[in-house]
Write a protein that holds these residues in place. Structure first.
Motif, PDB file in Angstrom:
ATOM      1  N   ILE A 169      -3.668  42.630  20.323  1.00  0.00           N
ATOM      2  CA  ILE A 169      -5.001  42.231  19.841  1.00  0.00           C
ATOM      3  C   ILE A 169      -5.977  43.404  19.892  1.00  0.00           C
ATOM      4  O   ILE A 169      -6.842  43.529  19.012  1.00  0.00           O
ATOM      5  CB  ILE A 169      -5.568  41.023  20.614  1.00  0.00           C
ATOM      6  CG1 ILE A 169      -5.736  41.326  22.104  1.00  0.00           C
ATOM      7  CG2 ILE A 169      -4.745  39.782  20.402  1.00  0.00           C
ATOM      8  CD1 ILE A 169      -6.509  40.247  22.838  1.00  0.00           C
ATOM      9  N   THR A 170      -5.854  44.268  20.888  1.00  0.00           N
ATOM     10  CA  THR A 170      -6.774  45.398  20.961  1.00  0.00           C
ATOM     11  C   THR A 170      -6.383  46.509  19.997  1.00  0.00           C
ATOM     12  O   THR A 170      -7.254  47.230  19.485  1.00  0.00           O
ATOM     13  CB  THR A 170      -6.853  45.943  22.396  1.00  0.00           C
ATOM     14  OG1 THR A 170      -5.529  46.187  22.896  1.00  0.00           O
ATOM     15  CG2 THR A 170      -7.534  44.944  23.306  1.00  0.00           C
ATOM     16  N   VAL A 178     -21.399  46.516  20.939  1.00  0.00           N
ATOM     17  CA  VAL A 178     -20.736  46.627  22.244  1.00  0.00           C
ATOM     18  C   VAL A 178     -20.164  45.282  22.667  1.00  0.00           C
ATOM     19  O   VAL A 178     -19.044  45.191  23.179  1.00  0.00           O
ATOM     20  CB  VAL A 178     -21.721  47.170  23.300  1.00  0.00           C
ATOM     21  CG1 VAL A 178     -21.081  47.149  24.692  1.00  0.00           C
ATOM     22  CG2 VAL A 178     -22.163  48.582  22.948  1.00  0.00           C
ATOM     23  N   ALA A 179     -20.940  44.206  22.441  1.00  0.00           N
ATOM     24  CA  ALA A 179     -20.454  42.867  22.770  1.00  0.00           C
ATOM     25  C   ALA A 179     -19.194  42.543  21.976  1.00  0.00           C
ATOM     26  O   ALA A 179     -18.235  41.960  22.505  1.00  0.00           O
ATOM     27  CB  ALA A 179     -21.539  41.829  22.498  1.00  0.00           C
ATOM     28  N   ALA A 180     -19.187  42.907  20.700  1.00  0.00           N
ATOM     29  CA  ALA A 180     -18.014  42.646  19.867  1.00  0.00           C
ATOM     30  C   ALA A 180     -16.820  43.461  20.326  1.00  0.00           C
ATOM     31  O   ALA A 180     -15.678  42.974  20.316  1.00  0.00           O
ATOM     32  CB  ALA A 180     -18.332  42.956  18.400  1.00  0.00           C
ATOM     33  N   PHE A 181     -17.057  44.701  20.752  1.00  0.00           N
ATOM     34  CA  PHE A 181     -15.965  45.567  21.204  1.00  0.00           C
ATOM     35  C   PHE A 181     -15.285  44.971  22.439  1.00  0.00           C
ATOM     36  O   PHE A 181     -14.059  44.880  22.511  1.00  0.00           O
ATOM     37  CB  PHE A 181     -16.504  46.969  21.514  1.00  0.00           C
ATOM     38  CG  PHE A 181     -15.443  47.995  21.764  1.00  0.00           C
ATOM     39  CD1 PHE A 181     -14.759  48.571  20.709  1.00  0.00           C
ATOM     40  CD2 PHE A 181     -15.123  48.396  23.055  1.00  0.00           C
ATOM     41  CE1 PHE A 181     -13.770  49.528  20.929  1.00  0.00           C
ATOM     42  CE2 PHE A 181     -14.146  49.340  23.287  1.00  0.00           C
ATOM     43  CZ  PHE A 181     -13.468  49.908  22.222  1.00  0.00           C
ATOM     44  N   PHE A 182     -16.087  44.539  23.416  1.00  0.00           N
ATOM     45  CA  PHE A 182     -15.516  43.881  24.592  1.00  0.00           C
ATOM     46  C   PHE A 182     -14.955  42.510  24.234  1.00  0.00           C
ATOM     47  O   PHE A 182     -14.038  42.020  24.906  1.00  0.00           O
ATOM     48  CB  PHE A 182     -16.568  43.757  25.690  1.00  0.00           C
ATOM     49  CG  PHE A 182     -16.780  45.023  26.466  1.00  0.00           C
ATOM     50  CD1 PHE A 182     -16.070  45.266  27.618  1.00  0.00           C
ATOM     51  CD2 PHE A 182     -17.685  45.975  26.029  1.00  0.00           C
ATOM     52  CE1 PHE A 182     -16.250  46.445  28.337  1.00  0.00           C
ATOM     53  CE2 PHE A 182     -17.885  47.153  26.735  1.00  0.00           C
ATOM     54  CZ  PHE A 182     -17.162  47.396  27.887  1.00  0.00           C
ATOM     55  N   SER A 196     -17.492  41.871  31.912  1.00  0.00           N
ATOM     56  CA  SER A 196     -16.106  41.732  31.459  1.00  0.00           C
ATOM     57  C   SER A 196     -15.097  42.113  32.535  1.00  0.00           C
ATOM     58  O   SER A 196     -14.142  41.378  32.801  1.00  0.00           O
ATOM     59  CB  SER A 196     -15.867  42.590  30.205  1.00  0.00           C
ATOM     60  OG  SER A 196     -16.515  42.043  29.092  1.00  0.00           O
ATOM     61  N   TRP A 197     -15.290  43.254  33.175  1.00  0.00           N
ATOM     62  CA  TRP A 197     -14.291  43.744  34.129  1.00  0.00           C
ATOM     63  C   TRP A 197     -14.238  42.887  35.406  1.00  0.00           C
ATOM     64  O   TRP A 197     -13.148  42.506  35.842  1.00  0.00           O
ATOM     65  CB  TRP A 197     -14.566  45.208  34.453  1.00  0.00           C
ATOM     66  CG  TRP A 197     -13.329  45.958  34.801  1.00  0.00           C
ATOM     67  CD1 TRP A 197     -13.035  46.554  35.996  1.00  0.00           C
ATOM     68  CD2 TRP A 197     -12.202  46.203  33.955  1.00  0.00           C
ATOM     69  NE1 TRP A 197     -11.800  47.158  35.946  1.00  0.00           N
ATOM     70  CE2 TRP A 197     -11.262  46.962  34.702  1.00  0.00           C
ATOM     71  CE3 TRP A 197     -11.883  45.852  32.637  1.00  0.00           C
ATOM     72  CZ2 TRP A 197     -10.034  47.376  34.192  1.00  0.00           C
ATOM     73  CZ3 TRP A 197     -10.673  46.269  32.119  1.00  0.00           C
ATOM     74  CH2 TRP A 197      -9.762  47.016  32.891  1.00  0.00           C
TER      75      TRP A 197
END
Length: 502
Positions: free
Chosen positions: A310-311, A349-353, A411-412
């Motif tokens: 997915i990434t 940034v939100a979409a990237f994470f 996220s982390w």
């Protein structure tokens, strides 16, 4: 029970063929789902482009703020019971029949509650149009609830080709009735009609293809643990909905319908390709992980491979959209939507994470640990909403920036909490995520550097941009340590998908 019905029940509840060759079913399911999602992406993008030229930002805004509010009620219609059907190692006709009627009861209760709360929602927004939109949308909850168990049975059987075909057909039907309604001057009501067109078509086609009819509900068939699992999942869904939609509610109430229209379209366009990647892969991965919950090593290998897939696909898509934001907005939505660009970039940034945001849910759901997922969300949601409130004085753009900041910070720690007591390790996850992240960002920087060489970069060069970005992305993989081995693994997945197709 008739012979026909008995055969239908046997076909839907017999899992031996899946257990015998889980890898083959997963690969074939992934291939079918990717094809259907490619079609769905084209339908969604074309539909958005047409509706964006037929309706105004304010019309999208009034519908968006209504949907954001009623979503807290509509998530109750499933009760998390679809997960119970997919996740259970063994399940029978009597149990699923009982879950079906529970879903219908929840749908009816949610619809009645929603209609009763309509005046309060209209008062909150200070907009009488919201009342009638809420009442109109209440009926769709019942329609959706009728298809929940049929869809879950199909997922359990890994019949992803059928699910994908039905989903694409339903979405096309919804857009067609929306186009006709908008052309006739329905305004924001065209979006309501679109929802009903999609929902009814989905129900009819799903029931027809599943060929399963529920029996009467019964006590003592063993659904109590399933309901408990579903209750935790529902609690998480409500909090997760707040996490993802309080921004829309706040902008709709305290900024303007126009600002919300711009914001929601920026969010949808940016996350559309991510959703088209994550949703189908999740639909394939979750049943597979559920079948491996008692085999820790195989569970972990399957998980890391899915996370890498997915990434590998999602991260470069997000970075390309950000690097070419203005051209993408102008082509997809039209010139009058160019004020969306700053919000689009701020949400990046939100979409990237978000490309790997589903990975925690895979673990919780597959291992039946939805109570831990609920506890996590009890912490994450208030912090996210607090971030929205901090950004609100700066309007929709401030909310977009705050969303990206909170998503990056949370996220982390969220994944670290998720992995406790499971076969998954943070170190292996970090290694899995680092390479596609580095390659995607590097390719984006290359494209921005090329843009800087010209005073004007024509919008219609977007196809050239995509090719340049793709070449830079693959080159980054070839140059980084271990990158070639990872590329070979992705090629192997493609070969397996092709073999699965045959």
């Amino acid at each position: 029970m008739t012979d026909t019905r008995a055969r239908g029940v046997h076909r839907m509840f017999d899992m031996q063929h899946v257990h015998r060759d889980l890898r083959r079913h997963s690969v074939r399911g992934a291939f079918a789902t990717m094809l259907s999602q490619a079609g769905l992406f084209c339908v969604q993008l074309a539909g958005m482009a047409v509706l964006a030229r037929m309706l105004t930002p304010a019309e999208f805004g009034v519908f968006g703020k209504t949907v954001a509010m009623i979503g807290f009620i509509t998530v109750l219609r499933s009760g998390g019971l679809s997960l119970a059907t997919v996740q259970s190692a063994e399940i029978n006709h009597a149990q699923v029949s009982t879950l079906f009627w529970l879903n219908l009861a929840l749908g009816l209760a949610a619809a009645a509650l929603l209609a009763a709360l309509g005046p309060l929602m209209a008062w909150f927004y200070r907009d009488p149009r919201v009342l009638w939109l809420v009442v109109a949308m209440a009926g769709s909850i019942v329609t959706d609830s009728l298809a929940i168990q049929h869809t879950a049975l199909m997922q359990r059987q890994m019949r992803f080709a059928t699910i994908g075909t039905v989903t694409v057909a339903a979405r096309i039907a919804g857009f067609l009735v929306a186009f006709a309604s908008a052309w006739l001057g329905a305004g924001y009501w065209a979006l309501v009609i679109q929802y009903y067109g999609t929902s009814v078509t989905m129900l009819v086609l799903m029931v027809w293809n599943c060929r399963w009819l529920p029996g009467l509900p019964r006590r003592g068939v063993g659904v109590r643990p399933m309901v408990a699992l579903g209750a935790n999942q529902s609690g998480f869904n409500i909090l997760n909905f707040a996490n993802r939609n309080m921004d829309n509610i706040l902008i709709g109430r305290f900024v303007s319908d126009v600002a919300l229209g711009f914001y929601t379209q920026a969010y949808r366009l940016l996350l559309l390709p991510v959703g088209q990647i994550n949703a189908p892969i999740s639909a394939v991965v979750l049943p597979g992980l559920c079948r491996l919950q008692d085999q820790p090593e195989r569970f972990a290998r399957f998980y890391y491979r899915a996370l890498g897939a997915i990434t590998f696909l999602g991260m470069p898509v997000v970075c390309f959209l950000l690097a070419d934001a203005q051209a993408v907005i102008e082509i997809a939505l039209g010139h009058r939507w160019l004020p969306v660009v700053p919000m689009f970039e701020a949400l990046g940034v939100a979409a990237f994470f978000g490309t790997f945001n589903v990975a925690g849910g895979w673990v919780y759901s597959a291992l039946g640990q939805t109570s831990r997922q609920l506890r996590q969300q009890l912490v994450v949601t208030p912090l996210t909403v607090l971030g929205f409130l901090v950004g609100l004085p700066w309007g929709a753009l401030g909310v977009a920036v705050s969303f990206s900041v909170t998503r990056a910070l949370l996220s982390w720690p969220s994944l670290a909490w998720c992995y406790r007591g499971t076969p998954i390790r943070m170190r292996h996850t970090a290694i899995t995520l680092a390479r596609p992240a580095a390659a995607s960002i590097a390719a984006g920087l290359v494209l921005l550097a090329l843009h800087a060489t010209r005073a004007q970069w024509p919008t219609y060069w977007v196809v050239l941009d995509a090719l340049l970005y793709g070449a830079a992305y693959l080159a980054a993989w070839f140059l980084m340590p271990g990158g070639r081995a990872n590329l070979r693994e992705q090629v192997q997945i493609v070969q397996e998908l092709r073999a699965g197709k045959r």
